[in-house]
Motif scaffolding. Structure first.
Motif, PDB file in Angstrom:
ATOM      1  N   MET A 388      26.340  48.567  39.496  1.00  0.00           N
ATOM      2  CA  MET A 388      27.720  48.106  39.384  1.00  0.00           C
ATOM      3  C   MET A 388      27.769  46.761  38.663  1.00  0.00           C
ATOM      4  SD  MET A 388      30.574  47.775  42.408  1.00  0.00           S
ATOM      5  CE  MET A 388      29.816  49.143  43.234  1.00  0.00           C
ATOM      6  N   TYR A 389      26.815  45.899  38.959  1.00  0.00           N
ATOM      7  CA  TYR A 389      26.768  44.587  38.326  1.00  0.00           C
ATOM      8  C   TYR A 389      26.416  44.680  36.843  1.00  0.00           C
ATOM      9  CZ  TYR A 389      24.605  40.197  36.881  1.00  0.00           C
ATOM     10  OH  TYR A 389      24.253  39.090  36.176  1.00  0.00           O
ATOM     11  N   ASN A 390      25.545  45.618  36.479  1.00  0.00           N
ATOM     12  CA  ASN A 390      25.059  45.695  35.111  1.00  0.00           C
ATOM     13  C   ASN A 390      26.076  46.283  34.142  1.00  0.00           C
ATOM     14  OD1 ASN A 390      22.518  44.549  35.580  1.00  0.00           O
ATOM     15  ND2 ASN A 390      21.703  46.505  36.342  1.00  0.00           N
ATOM     16  N   ASP A 391      27.137  46.876  34.638  1.00  0.00           N
ATOM     17  CA  ASP A 391      28.189  47.384  33.764  1.00  0.00           C
ATOM     18  C   ASP A 391      28.876  46.206  33.073  1.00  0.00           C
ATOM     19  OD1 ASP A 391      31.212  48.062  33.332  1.00  0.00           O
ATOM     20  OD2 ASP A 391      30.159  49.991  33.396  1.00  0.00           O
ATOM     21  N   SER A 392      28.960  46.258  31.728  1.00  0.00           N
ATOM     22  CA  SER A 392      29.468  45.111  30.965  1.00  0.00           C
ATOM     23  C   SER A 392      30.918  44.792  31.329  1.00  0.00           C
ATOM     24  CB  SER A 392      29.344  45.372  29.469  1.00  0.00           C
ATOM     25  OG  SER A 392      30.059  46.542  29.100  1.00  0.00           O
ATOM     26  N   GLN A 393      31.751  45.829  31.518  1.00  0.00           N
ATOM     27  CA  GLN A 393      33.144  45.575  31.888  1.00  0.00           C
ATOM     28  C   GLN A 393      33.223  44.923  33.269  1.00  0.00           C
ATOM     29  OE1 GLN A 393      35.669  48.993  31.509  1.00  0.00           O
ATOM     30  NE2 GLN A 393      34.900  49.543  29.458  1.00  0.00           N
ATOM     31  N   ASN A 394      32.396  45.433  34.174  1.00  0.00           N
ATOM     32  CA  ASN A 394      32.382  44.841  35.515  1.00  0.00           C
ATOM     33  C   ASN A 394      31.979  43.373  35.480  1.00  0.00           C
ATOM     34  OD1 ASN A 394      33.185  47.216  36.614  1.00  0.00           O
ATOM     35  ND2 ASN A 394      31.203  47.754  37.529  1.00  0.00           N
ATOM     36  N   ARG A 395      31.025  43.056  34.636  1.00  0.00           N
ATOM     37  CA  ARG A 395      30.555  41.668  34.560  1.00  0.00           C
ATOM     38  C   ARG A 395      31.691  40.733  34.155  1.00  0.00           C
ATOM     39  NH1 ARG A 395      24.911  40.946  34.087  1.00  0.00           N
ATOM     40  NH2 ARG A 395      25.198  39.176  32.694  1.00  0.00           N
ATOM     41  N   GLU A 396      32.499  41.144  33.185  1.00  0.00           N
ATOM     42  CA  GLU A 396      33.613  40.301  32.764  1.00  0.00           C
ATOM     43  C   GLU A 396      34.650  40.153  33.874  1.00  0.00           C
ATOM     44  OE1 GLU A 396      33.720  38.476  30.011  1.00  0.00           O
ATOM     45  OE2 GLU A 396      31.676  39.251  29.714  1.00  0.00           O
ATOM     46  N   LYS A 397      34.889  41.236  34.592  1.00  0.00           N
ATOM     47  CA  LYS A 397      35.870  41.180  35.677  1.00  0.00           C
ATOM     48  C   LYS A 397      35.333  40.354  36.858  1.00  0.00           C
ATOM     49  CE  LYS A 397      38.210  45.423  34.350  1.00  0.00           C
ATOM     50  NZ  LYS A 397      38.600  46.792  34.734  1.00  0.00           N
ATOM     51  N   LEU A 398      34.030  40.424  37.068  1.00  0.00           N
ATOM     52  CA  LEU A 398      33.439  39.597  38.119  1.00  0.00           C
ATOM     53  C   LEU A 398      33.502  38.115  37.747  1.00  0.00           C
ATOM     54  CD1 LEU A 398      30.337  41.765  39.101  1.00  0.00           C
ATOM     55  CD2 LEU A 398      32.301  41.210  40.567  1.00  0.00           C
ATOM     56  N   LYS A 399      33.321  37.837  36.463  1.00  0.00           N
ATOM     57  CA  LYS A 399      33.476  36.444  36.015  1.00  0.00           C
ATOM     58  C   LYS A 399      34.884  35.935  36.302  1.00  0.00           C
ATOM     59  CE  LYS A 399      30.129  36.414  32.184  1.00  0.00           C
ATOM     60  NZ  LYS A 399      29.966  36.237  30.713  1.00  0.00           N
ATOM     61  N   SER A 400      35.862  36.790  35.984  1.00  0.00           N
ATOM     62  CA  SER A 400      37.248  36.413  36.219  1.00  0.00           C
ATOM     63  C   SER A 400      37.505  36.216  37.713  1.00  0.00           C
ATOM     64  CB  SER A 400      38.177  37.480  35.654  1.00  0.00           C
ATOM     65  OG  SER A 400      39.519  37.172  35.926  1.00  0.00           O
ATOM     66  N   PHE A 401      36.948  37.115  38.529  1.00  0.00           N
ATOM     67  CA  PHE A 401      37.099  36.985  39.988  1.00  0.00           C
ATOM     68  C   PHE A 401      36.517  35.655  40.484  1.00  0.00           C
ATOM     69  CE2 PHE A 401      34.517  37.451  43.879  1.00  0.00           C
ATOM     70  CZ  PHE A 401      35.534  37.495  44.821  1.00  0.00           C
ATOM     71  N   LEU A 402      35.334  35.329  40.019  1.00  0.00           N
ATOM     72  CA  LEU A 402      34.695  34.085  40.471  1.00  0.00           C
ATOM     73  C   LEU A 402      35.473  32.866  39.997  1.00  0.00           C
ATOM     74  CD1 LEU A 402      30.941  34.987  39.840  1.00  0.00           C
ATOM     75  CD2 LEU A 402      32.135  34.911  42.031  1.00  0.00           C
ATOM     76  N   ASP A 403      35.960  32.903  38.765  1.00  0.00           N
ATOM     77  CA  ASP A 403      36.756  31.780  38.261  1.00  0.00           C
ATOM     78  C   ASP A 403      38.034  31.603  39.068  1.00  0.00           C
ATOM     79  OD1 ASP A 403      34.923  31.075  36.349  1.00  0.00           O
ATOM     80  OD2 ASP A 403      35.934  32.112  34.703  1.00  0.00           O
ATOM     81  N   ASN A 404      38.697  32.720  39.369  1.00  0.00           N
ATOM     82  CA  ASN A 404      39.926  32.644  40.159  1.00  0.00           C
ATOM     83  C   ASN A 404      39.645  32.126  41.573  1.00  0.00           C
ATOM     84  OD1 ASN A 404      41.530  33.605  38.071  1.00  0.00           O
ATOM     85  ND2 ASN A 404      41.271  35.758  38.684  1.00  0.00           N
ATOM     86  N   PHE A 405      38.558  32.600  42.137  1.00  0.00           N
ATOM     87  CA  PHE A 405      38.177  32.162  43.478  1.00  0.00           C
ATOM     88  C   PHE A 405      37.914  30.652  43.480  1.00  0.00           C
ATOM     89  CE2 PHE A 405      35.955  31.772  47.385  1.00  0.00           C
ATOM     90  CZ  PHE A 405      36.173  32.921  48.136  1.00  0.00           C
ATOM     91  N   CYS A 406      37.154  30.199  42.501  1.00  0.00           N
ATOM     92  CA  CYS A 406      36.820  28.771  42.407  1.00  0.00           C
ATOM     93  C   CYS A 406      38.065  27.943  42.118  1.00  0.00           C
ATOM     94  CB  CYS A 406      35.770  28.561  41.312  1.00  0.00           C
ATOM     95  SG  CYS A 406      35.100  26.903  41.252  1.00  0.00           S
ATOM     96  N   ASP A 407      38.919  28.449  41.247  1.00  0.00           N
ATOM     97  CA  ASP A 407      40.145  27.735  40.898  1.00  0.00           C
ATOM     98  C   ASP A 407      41.024  27.547  42.139  1.00  0.00           C
ATOM     99  OD1 ASP A 407      42.096  26.732  38.801  1.00  0.00           O
ATOM    100  OD2 ASP A 407      43.268  28.349  39.717  1.00  0.00           O
ATOM    101  N   TYR A 408      41.135  28.595  42.948  1.00  0.00           N
ATOM    102  CA  TYR A 408      41.939  28.474  44.155  1.00  0.00           C
ATOM    103  C   TYR A 408      41.360  27.420  45.092  1.00  0.00           C
ATOM    104  CZ  TYR A 408      43.259  29.164  48.953  1.00  0.00           C
ATOM    105  OH  TYR A 408      43.649  28.923  50.247  1.00  0.00           O
TER     106      TYR A 408
END
Length: 1697
Positions: A388-408
């Protein structure tokens, strides 16, 4: 929390057997090895999604780097908007002392965020958060003064907790705790497609479970499964009636399955039993008519319970404090393998009930909270998380999730911190409310004891307190809770009454940083009183002595309308800073309308003894008596009811009779209740056991905590806490434990986290179970945890430090060194035993905490750059490191680290800049003593000690002072290496005149009068001195800190061996002066022995310190030191000339008609020594035994004798020495190695007896030496203290005394009034008012040396030096005349270095000289009082005269033979000419003038005062010298300025002046007052301004402003300026200078560089000059010393060419 965590999981380590010695500390050996075998790696663990750490990525890097500055700006803005806060009812209520309302909590400035999700399906996200987000947020919060921790329930739930079915309750408790205590965010939930595990409640109220059981009993007749479940439920649920609301308790798994961790069958059996009971209970709940809320709580999953707890009430203030993330899968198919981990299933099928409950949960969330609190994201599903992690689309969405989490988190933390700071930023409000909340909490814990409350309240009912009321009692007797209850009842009695309502000021000492020391305690009390009395808060001083006076003044302002009641708990807890426990600040007699109640623990810090010396009236003392039986019952009932518990009658009797003598203290009862409340009603009485003493109960409590939380974890956590110097913060303790692999191997029972780090939950649960036995105290601007009661500390030290202290201190040292901050720490994998390395995510430990964790300021230059930059920044020191690290390095025996850290320039400077100079000295002294090979530590200790007063005031001088130690010193070598790396931007002076060997003098202690007595204590811990102004002082020798000052007139002084007191012998008796230890109040006289004492008195204190022996008027007296009673009195049958006691105390040696031994017990002479027929003439004799008592040394009128005590030999051993006692006092060292010969000279002669006999001379005093004493340190160093008529005591190291006599010829006899360099820089001249001659120095040698003495004529009065060319020197004489010398003139005699010059008069009255300079001729420029607008340029010595004298030095030219030239430069008559300069070719003259004031115009003699400020415009004029006419004029802008000076820099004109700026800021004043800080409405600032003009006076070309009170500039000679360099580079050769506080301060113009400073201890700079290249300087002092300096980074003689 998610599925199965409460029942299934990986097995943890089996804890070792309960051995109090705890052998598992041996497992720390791999940790010790890893300290050595480090593997250096850059950065942290990084992140799999990005190539770099978040802290290095944009925009996050910028956010982090700017965090502190932006936060400070916004906090100021928020505070400005709240200037009316003091008018609020809450603020007013707090200031008046009312108990804080329940909604106010003591906020620990901590951020705790509960991370909620199911476990198996969110493993990927939670791991990424731990790797990427949490470390960043932790750094961000640190920058803004907070601490961050994420509560992740995957780690930290112990096996014992799961076995007891308590995991669900812990989750809910943690959510509630985070909500209550966290600043900003407290809850983040990540939901997927899984509802989560649904447990059985392990505690079910009786009124709920019994109807369920009845329902199941009815169904059991027809349903066999129900019958089986009912049997199990009846067996596993036991009724506990000890709960206030009776409840059934599910028994632990190990009750029937003791080995389920290791036995798969037992685990399977339990799981089958568990599912059977759950199904039956759930079925009964669904089918019965129950309260919907109760039904929901029983049937819901743990995750839903967490969410319900978080959003309950959904208060508006909580809107930004929780956040939700919802994840969806785009291609989820139940047919795929592994889907059971991502969705709820039952028997391999979709669990529709769980999915329905999940949908209802999401609907409830959407309906309850706003949409901006919910963020959604989607991933492509793969059964394996790695896929699941190695999927390129998932990686971009996980980056966005982490950024949003950190931003909050970042934004929410920032907002919460601002809200906290805005309400608590007022230090006064924060301080007052903290004590008010503590009072409320402690009053709630008090029960019964009405007689005590009545006794204390009776004092408060008096119209006037008259005297302080002292409540005292042993530790644990309940003083704090009693005082809190008294305060609470007093406030209740005044509720609703505004007339005559007292101001209640309460302080529970040491619970906050500002109540730990007396200065801060008084400061905030005075602020509170000032506010309540409507007085100006800015009038409250910050200096301690002024504060004590202000405190008394404010008490005097109490009135019938506004009485004052002050409550101070635990005076014994005050630190000894400013001698707080000595109570000098306390008023023994109170003003009218003032009541003051204090509590004190006896035998702790001497506070009670000090109080008894202060307040004599016994009616003012109230002792807390033991608990009676009713009090014990009341305490038990109160403590248990607050916990919702009770006891069976038999159990209560066990508690009541547990104490060994049935006289328990409240602390004992409270401990007993805390243990007993865990007993169930069904607990067998044989298991209901209590220890019979308070220490025993503490140990029992610790044992239970070890069982509950894990023995290894508890022992290590409490061990670290106890080993710390001042306590540890939550983050510090978690970080330290995260580096402890023994602990981590034990706690990771279920999941191994991606970052090997201790789960914060573990410490949180332990902290909560310890309750207020641990107190939150403020230290170094951080909230730390420490033991509140001494008994806890002592028991923890005994249990956890006795066998492992060194290892604990080593681990703490590694943490505060930052060893594992950027370095992965090795460890052994738990299963395989293989070595691995990983980062631990611990905080870095730079000396300066700046914005951006990657920024480290570890050099003096780096630190100073923060202050001298264009936008100076406040330096945030790592105070925790400065406080804790030395203790752990020393006690961990980490001597390499001690050398590297404690002997580093940045470390030393940081300690000094934070006001810790004396603590630094004590730490260096301890390290130097304990380190076997501590040469470097000893060198640095010696350097800091000898320069303590200087570097305390100017910490930036530490590197310079280290550099100027002897070249053989490790200090000098280290400083050179340091400057090689960091010295480019440092202004450091190399002292060319420094000594190349360590001097004997190590410390000077200044006094207020001549010092008549000196006395060392044992091991030289203290030094007592007595001045002729009747002042006794006690000093700490290691640091030079003044400990005690009292009045007295001692004849002799002697310390007790344990240093608890000093015996002071006066004419009328003996008094014991307490030193703040052993119950003796510091600075207070206790035992008083009346006795007539003669001037020849001798005193001896045996090793037991129980008695004091005194020989006076021919009698020997023995007194007890405890009560001062006479024990023995013996007649010596003579009036001895000298007496000394044998160290054993069995004999004395007496000098009367001869020298003999006298047996004290037998009262007989035992041996007479031969003194070569010296009979009856033994005046001034000195005697001393050796330390082993085998030898006796005597200095007699006819010589010095050395006798053997044992045997029959009576003759001297070896030859008699010539040193005698006639006309002198002699002081003999303890080891008979030295004799100090006091003959009334300023130079002290010391006779060394071993290994060879030689005289040493100690020079330094400038008055006769009056007293001396020898002392031996713990490291066997022998010190000598000398007191002098010059009002100083100097301490000398006898190891550095040599037989050579110091050469004083290179020192003037008085202050050096002037000094100049020659134009080629090869020579220099100095002058002194006390010397007839000026001295000519050759500066081409190192050190420089005096080569000539320049003598004036007999009728001349030498004045200041004016200038010097290569061969000629000019000096003022008789005020306005000149003396001139040719240095090549012949000497007056072959064997001396004196030459004579010529005298020159000028025909003008009252000249005011502006400059005198050698060009081709000797020129002087001046004005006169009668013609102030006329400037004269006069040839003192014409060019031809100079040439003739240079060609023939033997003949002094006659001035009448040479024509002289004078030029006049006519200015307006109303102008005052303040400065002028001549260019190198003598073709242009520049002048600076001001319009005269009316007062100056009217004056008959005009004063040319450089210190006067001019407020008119300055006129700058450029003149043609030959034509005497103006070429250019320039009117400078009007400003308030003074000290004007003009210089030429090649063809440019440089104007210098000091400018004064004034600022009035009313709003700033108001804001500062609200924050509890005094601030003047008008602020003056000074700066040195340099304007540069070209020869056409156009411009200025450049203007440079330098903050500081500079008094002038020195430009390099023309040959040292590179004309091809740009102007700014040329200006860097100009040096601005000023003398202040006895030091020379210099700074290079145009360079953003720290100021250079040079000074000497106990000497003041009186004059200075710079060499032609401005790279060297010479400095003269008031002591006559002349020091030649060179800039350390100067290159050659022509640096600027």
């Amino acid at each position: 929390m998610g599925n199965g965590a409460g029942t299934m999981g990986q097995s943890g380590l089996t804890l070792p057997a309960g051995n109090r010695k705890f052998k598992t500390w041996q497992k720390l050996k791999p940790m010790k090895l890893s300290h050595i075998a480090m593997i250096r790696m850059q950065g942290g663990s990084g992140n799999r999604l990005w190539n770099t750490d978040r802290r290095e990525r944009e925009p996050w890097k910028t956010i982090l780097n700017e965090a502190r500055d932006k936060f400070e700006i916004e906090r100021e803005r928020v505070q400005d908007a709240m200037n009316d806060k003091e008018a609020s009812a809450e603020f007013l209520s707090a200031m008046r002392g009312e108990v804080a309302p329940a909604h106010l909590k003591r906020n620990a400035r901590e951020v705790w965020v509960f991370i909620s999700s199911t476990f198996t399906d969110m493993k990927l996200e939670r791991n990424l958060l731990m790797e990427d987000v949490y470390p960043y947020v932790r750094d961000y919060t640190r920058q803004i003064g907070m601490e961050f921790n994420a509560v992740d329930m995957r780690w930290g739930i112990r096996q014992t907790v799961c076995d007891a079915h308590m995991a669900s309750d812990i989750c809910l408790e943690e959510v509630a705790r985070c909500r209550e205590n966290s600043v900003g965010p407290f809850f983040v939930c990540i939901l997927g497609q899984k509802y989560g595990f649904r447990p059985i409640q392990y505690r079910i109220p009786q009124v709920i479970l019994e109807p369920l059981i009845e329902y199941m009993r009815q169904k059991a007749d027809t349903d066999k499964q129900q019958g089986e479940a009912l049997k199990h439920i009846r067996q596993w649920f036991l009724l506990d009636t000890n709960s206030i609301k009776a409840e059934y308790v599910l028994q632990p798994i190990t009750w029937k399955f003791p080995n389920q961790k290791n036995d798969a069958k037992q685990r399977d059996d339990w799981w089958a039993l568990f599912t059977t009971m759950r199904s039956a209970i759930f079925a009964a709940v669904k089918n019965m008519s129950l309260n919907p809320k109760i039904k929901e709580e029983i049937l819901r999953s743990i995750t839903e319970g967490e969410i319900a707890e978080a959003i309950e009430g959904n208060h508006e203030t909580d809107h930004n404090r929780f956040h939700f993330f919802k994840r969806n899968f785009t291609n989820f198919d139940l047919k795929n393998a592994g889907t059971q981990y991502y969705i709820d299933q039952a028997d391999g099928q979709l669990d529709n009930e769980a999915q329905t409950k999940l949908e209802n949960l999401m609907t409830n969330i959407s309906d309850t909270i706003s949409s901006d609190r919910i963020q959604k994201y989607s991933l492509r599903f793969y059964p394996d998380s790695d896929a699941m992690y190695n999927d390129s689309q998932n990686r971009e969405k996980l980056k966005s999730f982490l950024d949003n989490f950190c931003d909050y988190l970042v934004k929410s933390v920032h907002k919460g911190a601002l809200s906290l700071m805005s309400s608590m930023d007022n230090p006064l409000f924060s301080e007052v409310i903290s004590h008010s909340i503590f009072c409320r909490e402690r009053a709630d814990l008090f029960a019964g004891r009405e007689n005590l409350i009545r006794g204390i309240s009776a004092y408060l009912k008096l119209p006037h307190g008259l005297r302080p009321f002292v409540v005292h009692g042993c530790g644990g007797c309940g003083k704090t809770s009693l005082l809190a209850k008294v305060i609470s009842q007093s406030l209740d009695s005044w509720e609703g009454c505004n007339v005559g309502r007292p101001i209640h000021v309460m302080r529970f000492i040491a619970i906050t940083p500002n109540s730990s020391n007396i200065r801060d305690l008084l400061y905030f009390i005075c602020l509170q009183l000032s506010y309540c009395l409507n007085l100006d808060l800015s009038k409250v001083p910050t200096e301690y002595k002024l504060l004590t006076r202000r405190f008394v003044e404010l008490l005097g302002k109490a009135s019938a309308e506004k009485p004052i009641m002050i409550f101070l708990d635990s005076l014994d807890q005050l630190t000894n800073e400013n001698e707080g426990r000595d109570l000098h600040w306390l008023c023994p007699v109170l003003p009218k309308h003032v009541h003051l109640i204090v509590t004190i623990r006896p035998n702790a810090g001497g506070a009670l003894s000090a109080m008894r010396n202060l307040v004599k009236n016994e009616d003012s003392y109230f002792e807390i008596v033991r608990l009676d039986e009713q009090d014990q019952h009341n305490i038990i009932d109160l403590m248990l009811s607050k916990s919702g518990r009770s006891l069976t009658p038999d159990q209560k009797q066990i508690v009541l009779h547990a104490h060994h003598d049935e006289t328990p203290t409240p602390l004992f009862m409270r401990l007993a209740c805390d243990i007993a409340k865990k007993w169930k009603s069904y607990t067998p009485l044989k298991e209901c056991k209590l220890a019979d003493s308070t220490p025993g109960l503490i140990e029992q409590l610790f044992n239970e905590l070890e069982v509950k939380h894990g023995e290894i974890f508890v022992r290590h956590a409490l061990g670290y806490l106890t080993a710390s110097a001042t306590g540890l913060s939550a983050n510090e303790l978690i970080d330290v434990l995260s580096c402890d692999d023994v602990v981590l191997d034990d706690v990771f029972e279920f999941h191994i986290p991606p970052i090997r780090r201790l789960p914060p939950l573990l410490w949180t649960r332990l902290r909560l179970d310890l309750g207020d036995y641990l107190v939150e105290g403020g230290v170094d601007n951080v909230v730390v945890y420490r033991w509140y009661h001494r008994l806890f500390y002592e028991k923890a030290r005994q249990l956890y430090l006795s066998d492992s202290a060194a290892l604990l201190h080593q681990a703490l040292a590694m943490y505060f060194l930052g060893r594992w901050a950027d370095t992965p720490k090795p460890y052994r994998e738990k299963g395989s035993g293989n070595m691995a390395v990983t980062h631990r995510g611990v905080q870095s430990q730079p000396l300066v905490i700046s914005s951006g964790s990657a920024t480290r300021h570890n050099s003096v230059a780096d630190i100073d750059s923060l202050k001298t930059s264009k936008s100076p920044k406040k330096i945030h020191w790592n105070l925790r490191k400065l406080t804790e690290l030395p203790r752990h390095i020393i006690r961990g025996n980490l001597w390499e680290d001690a050398d590297r850290e404690m002997c580093s320039i940045p470390w030393l400077e940081a300690k000094c800049r934070t006001g810790r100079i004396y603590k630094l000295l004590l730490e260096l002294a301890e390290a130097a003593d304990k380190c076997e090979f501590g040469g470097k530590l000893k060198d640095f200790y010696r350097m800091v000690r000898s320069n303590a007063s200087m570097i305390q005031k100017y910490p930036q001088l530490i590197c310079q002072q280290a550099l100027n130690e002897p070249d053989s010193s490790s200090c000098s070598a280290y400083a050179k290496d340091y400057l090689t790396v960091h010295g480019k931007n440092m202004f450091t002076w190399l002292d060319l005149s420094k000594e190349q060997c360590h001097g004997a003098e190590i410390m000077t202690l200044t006094h207020t009068a001549p010092v008549a007595l000196c006395q060392f204590s044992k091991n030289c811990k203290y030094l007592a001195t007595f001045c002729q102004d009747n002042t006794i002082r006690v000093w700490r020798v290691a640091s030079g800190a003044l400990e005690v000052t009292v009045e007295g007139e001692p004849i002799k002084m002697e310390f007790a061996g344990h240093c608890y007191w000093l015996a002071v012998l006066e004419k009328t008796g003996v008094k014991l002066l307490g030193l703040g230890q052993g119950g003796y109040a510091k600075g207070k006289f206790s035992v008083n022995i009346p006795l007539e004492i003669d001037t020849q008195v001798t005193v001896f204190i045996p090793k037991t310190n129980r008695h004091i022996y005194i020989v006076t008027f021919g009698r020997l007296y023995v007194y007890g030191t405890h009560d001062g009673k006479l024990i023995q009195r013996k007649e010596l049958k003579c009036r001895p000339k000298a007496v000394t006691f044998m160290p054993s105390g069995k004999m004395v040696a007496i000098a009367y008609k001869d020298v003999y031994l006298w047996d004290i017990a037998k009262e007989t002479d035992t041996k007479h020594f031969e003194t070569e027929n010296l009979k009856g003439q033994l005046n001034n004799t000195s005697l001393r035994f050796s330390q082993d008592g085998r030898k006796l040394l005597g200095v007699l009128p006819n010589g010095t004798y050395r006798w053997v005590v044992k045997g029959n030999k009576t003759k001297t051993e070896g030859h008699k020495l010539s040193l005698h006692s006639q006309g002198a006092n002699n002081v003999i060292s303890h080891n008979l190695e030295f004799i100090a010969n006091l003959v009334g000279d300023s130079d002290l002669k010391v006779l060394r007896l071993y290994p060879t006999v030689e005289w040493c001379l100690l020079q330094g005093h400038i008055g006769p030496v009056l007293s001396a004493d020898f002392g031996e340190t713990m490291s066997d160093d022998l010190l000598l203290a000398t007191g002098s008529q010059d009002k100083s005591v100097r301490i000398w190291d006898t190891a550095n005394m040599t037989g050579s006599v110091t050469d004083k010829d290179l020192n003037h006899d008085g202050p050096v009034q002037s000094c100049v360099y020659s134009s080629d820089g090869r020579h220099a001249v100095t002058s002194c008012e006390q010397n007839e001659d000026h001295w000519l120095w050759s500066v081409t040698k190192t050190p420089p040396d005096v080569v000539l003495q320049l003598r004036s004529g007999e009728s001349c009065r030498p004045g200041k030096l004016l200038c010097m060319s290569d061969d000629f020197v000019a000096s003022a004489c008789n005020g306005s005349d000149f003396d001139i010398w040719n240095i090549n003139s012949p000497r007056l005699a072959i064997n001396n270095r004196v030459i004579k010059g010529m005298h020159r008069l000028i025909p003008y009255v009252n000249p005011h000289y502006i400059f005198t300079i050698f060009r081709e001729a000797l020129l002087t420029c001046f004005t006169t009082s009668n013609r102030p607008g006329m400037l004269y340029l006069y040839e003192v010595l014409p060019e031809r005269a100079i040439q003739d004298w240079k060609l023939n030095p033997l003949i002094v030219p006659g001035i009448q033979d040479y024509p002289q030239d004078v030029k006049e430069f006519k200015h307006s008559p109303d102008l005052l000419i303040t400065s002028a300069a001549l260019d190198a070719e003598s073709t242009m003259l520049v002048t600076l003038s001001f319009q005269m004031t009316d007062e100056q115009k009217r004056a008959s003699i005009i004063k040319f005062d450089k210190l006067e400020f001019y407020r008119s415009s300055a006129l700058l004029q450029l003149w043609d010298v030959h034509r005497q006419r103006v070429l250019r004029k320039f009117n400078m802008p009007t400003s308030e300025c003074r000290l004007h000076q003009v210089e030429f820099l090649m063809d440019k004109c440089v104007v210098f002046y000091q400018r004064c700026s004034r600022r009035t800021d009313a709003s700033m004043k108001t804001r500062q007052m609200l924050r509890g800080k005094g601030q003047q409405s008008e602020e003056k600032t000074f700066s040195g301004v340099i304007d540069v003009f070209n020869k056409h006076l156009e411009g200025p070309l450049e203007t440079i402003s330098m903050p500081g009170s500079y008094s002038g500039i020195l430009a390099p000679a023309q040959g040292y300026i590179n004309p091809n360099k740009p102007l700014l580079k040329q200006l860097q050769g100009v040096i601005a200078n000023h003398i202040s506080d006895g030091a020379l301060h210099s700074s290079k113009v145009g360079l953003n560089q720290p100021v250079g400073t040079f000074m000497l201890p106990l000497a003041k700079v009186t004059s200075f000059d710079f060499s032609p290249d401005n790279q060297s300087a010479m400095v003269g002092f008031d002591t006559g010393y002349v020091h030649f300096l060179r800039m350390y980074n100067a290159v050659g003689n022509n640096y600027y060419k």
